[in-house]
Every structure is written in structure tokens, then in C-alpha cells.
Motif scaffolding. Structure first.
Motif, PDB file in Angstrom:
ATOM      1  N   GLY A 101     -12.247 -41.099  66.033  1.00 44.46           N
ATOM      2  CA  GLY A 101     -11.727 -41.636  67.155  1.00 44.46           C
ATOM      3  C   GLY A 101     -11.615 -40.767  68.827  1.00 44.46           C
ATOM      4  O   GLY A 101     -11.388 -39.225  67.966  1.00 44.46           O
ATOM      5  N   GLU A 109     -25.776 -53.231  72.230  1.00 43.72           N
ATOM      6  CA  GLU A 109     -25.049 -52.507  70.579  1.00 43.72           C
ATOM      7  C   GLU A 109     -26.206 -52.213  69.643  1.00 43.72           C
ATOM      8  O   GLU A 109     -25.483 -51.430  68.767  1.00 43.72           O
ATOM      9  N   TYR A 146     -19.902 -49.135  70.210  1.00 46.03           N
ATOM     10  CA  TYR A 146     -18.609 -48.791  69.276  1.00 46.03           C
ATOM     11  C   TYR A 146     -17.549 -47.980  70.115  1.00 46.03           C
ATOM     12  O   TYR A 146     -16.125 -48.867  69.939  1.00 46.03           O
ATOM     13  N   ASP A 201     -16.704 -50.575  73.441  1.00 45.98           N
ATOM     14  CA  ASP A 201     -15.373 -51.503  72.662  1.00 45.98           C
ATOM     15  C   ASP A 201     -13.811 -51.198  72.277  1.00 45.98           C
ATOM     16  O   ASP A 201     -13.366 -52.234  72.528  1.00 45.98           O
ATOM     17  N   ARG A 202     -14.008 -50.335  71.220  1.00 40.74           N
ATOM     18  CA  ARG A 202     -13.106 -49.345  70.947  1.00 40.74           C
ATOM     19  C   ARG A 202     -12.000 -48.600  71.313  1.00 40.74           C
ATOM     20  O   ARG A 202     -10.629 -48.595  70.870  1.00 40.74           O
ATOM     21  N   GLU A 203     -12.276 -48.086  72.564  1.00 44.40           N
ATOM     22  CA  GLU A 203     -11.045 -46.956  72.904  1.00 44.40           C
ATOM     23  C   GLU A 203     -10.084 -47.099  74.167  1.00 44.40           C
ATOM     24  O   GLU A 203     -10.378 -45.863  74.800  1.00 44.40           O
ATOM     25  N   ARG A 216      -7.965 -48.585  74.643  1.00 47.55           N
ATOM     26  CA  ARG A 216      -6.688 -48.519  74.512  1.00 47.55           C
ATOM     27  C   ARG A 216      -6.007 -47.316  74.983  1.00 47.55           C
ATOM     28  O   ARG A 216      -5.318 -46.738  75.095  1.00 47.55           O
ATOM     29  N   GLU A 252     -17.306 -61.649  70.795  1.00 48.09           N
ATOM     30  CA  GLU A 252     -16.877 -60.869  69.293  1.00 48.09           C
ATOM     31  C   GLU A 252     -18.576 -60.294  68.181  1.00 48.09           C
ATOM     32  O   GLU A 252     -18.161 -59.260  68.110  1.00 48.09           O
ATOM     33  N   ASN A 254     -20.753 -57.494  70.502  1.00 49.68           N
ATOM     34  CA  ASN A 254     -19.902 -56.452  69.701  1.00 49.68           C
ATOM     35  C   ASN A 254     -20.063 -56.203  68.323  1.00 49.68           C
ATOM     36  O   ASN A 254     -19.960 -55.114  68.256  1.00 49.68           O
ATOM     37  N   ASN A 302     -21.130 -51.950  64.977  1.00 57.25           N
ATOM     38  CA  ASN A 302     -21.073 -52.082  63.658  1.00 57.25           C
ATOM     39  C   ASN A 302     -21.535 -52.233  62.202  1.00 57.25           C
ATOM     40  O   ASN A 302     -21.368 -51.294  61.732  1.00 57.25           O
TER      41      ASN A 302
END
Length: 216
Positions: free
Chosen positions: A16, A87, A95, A98-100, A102, A150, A153, A157
Motif C-alpha cells: 500500500g 489490466e 492495481y 485503480d486503488r490509490e 484516495r 469494475e 478493473n 486481481n
């Protein structure tokens, strides 16, 4: 700089953004923190550069996907095939991208989200045209768009090279799922063209498959 970006993606994917310190990055590439700041600036600057390059690559591919045909069904399938390939070929970079979001400060978040919105608007426009022409049967367009995105995306994973399905086979299955979702007939592969090759991004770690196993 490429090695720094690869190291950052490797660590951000594994532990992370918040769990990765600038010393961790320096250790990963074998330089001290002061030298790292000289070459790459702060941790957030690295993350923004990685995300921007990934999204700009998707935007470029999306434009090629739409330019091939004016048929909304063909355009949708080509967008889905492109997204799946991005992807699968760049799983760790995708990954992190898409997720960081925030983790970014307000100004950087706005800039990255603007790129993402530009890309996602391609799906929006295709779905609107397909619904308007009667090719698509869509009751809730925003939910349909989010479901498609989604679905694509999620490939980063779980896709693994050497697994049950190859990238082209996943593209075929996702293309079929996409047309079913919007209520239109399947698009023959011959209508989709062959110009959607996706390159490995500079930020994608060369040993990414070992990291993928750690994320599984």
C-alpha cells in the motif's frame, strides 16, 4: 527514473501507498533517501507520474478503439478488449492506479480523476449512442457503465500468466459478457480489428509475476 517507478509500483501494490516510506523506496532501488528525492521528488510525485502514464496509455488506446468503427457495439467490444489487456499486461501498475487515488492530495487527485473521467466518458458515450440507436437495451446507464468498468478493473486481481485462460481468451469472454449486459448480439471477432496491442508500461516491474503471487 524507470527503476524508481518500478520499485514504487512493486511496493505500493504489495504493502500500500500509506504503508510505504521513502526509505523503503530508496532501499528497494539501492540509493539513500536524499538521492531519491533528487531524482524523483516525493513519494506522491512518483505515484502521480505512474497513474498519469497508465491513464494516458488507456486514453490513447481508447481513442484507437473508437476510431476503428462508428458502430456502438464494435466500439464497446473494442474498449472492453483494450481494458482487459491493459489490466492483464500491466497488473501491478493498473492495481495501484485503480486503488490509490484516495491517497493523493486534493490538487493531484483532481488531475488524476480528470484523466480517469476522460477515459470512462468513452464508455459513457458509446453506451448512450447504442441506447439511442436501439442497439442496446439499457435501463440504468450509469450502473451499466460502472459494472463494465469494475468487471474489467478486476482482471488485475486474478489474472496470472500460465493460468487456465490466455489474455485473448479472457478478452473473448469479456466481450461476450459486455454484449450480453447491454442486450445486443455478439460482435464477430473479424469486426473488431487487430490494432489494440497493449505494451508493458515503463512502471510495470519486470518481476511482477512474483509480486502477483504475494497479492493473491
Amino acid at each position: 527514473m524507470i527503476e524508481i517507478h518500478r520499485a514504487a509500483v512493486r511496493l505500493f501494490a504489495r504493502q500500500g501507498y500509506a504503508g510505504t516510506g521513502i526509505r523503503d523506496l530508496g532501499k528497494e532501488v539501492g540509493i539513500n533517501s536524499a538521492t531519491l528525492y533528487h531524482y524523483a521528488g516525493g513519494k506522491e510525485e512518483i505515484l502521480v507520474a505512474v497513474m498519469a502514464a497508465c491513464l494516458e496509455g488507456m486514453l490513447d488506446g481508447g481513442r484507437r478503439a473508437l476510431d476503428h468503427s462508428a458502430d456502438p457495439a464494435v466500439q464497446l467490444v473494442r474498449l472492453v478488449r483494450l481494458h482487459v489487456a491493459m489490466e492483464a499486461v500491466n497488473p501491478l501498475t493498473a492495481y495501484v492506479t485503480d486503488r490509490e487515488v484516495r491517497a493523493l492530495s486534493a490538487a493531484n487527485r483532481a488531475a488524476v480523476l480528470a484523466l480517469r473521467d476522460d477515459y470512462e466518458s468513452m464508455f459513457q458515450q458509446v453506451l448512450e449512442r447504442g441506447k439511442r440507436t436501439g442497439q442496446f437495451e439499457i435501463d440504468d446507464l450509469p450502473t451499466t457503465r460502472m459494472a463494465l468498468l469494475e468487471m474489467c478493473n478486476g482482471v488485475s486481481n486474478w489474472y496470472r500468466p500460465g493460468g487456465r485462460l490466455s489474455v485473448p481468451e479472457i478478452q473473448d469472454r469479456f466481450a461476450d459478457l459486455a454484449t450480453r449486459l447491454v442486450g445486443c448480439p455478439p460482435v464477430p471477432p473479424a469486426d473488431c480489428g487487430t490494432d489494440l496491442q497493449v505494451a508493458v508500461l515503463d512502471s510495470e516491474p519486470l518481476d511482477r509475476h512474483a509480486d502477483e503471487e504475494a497479492l493473491a
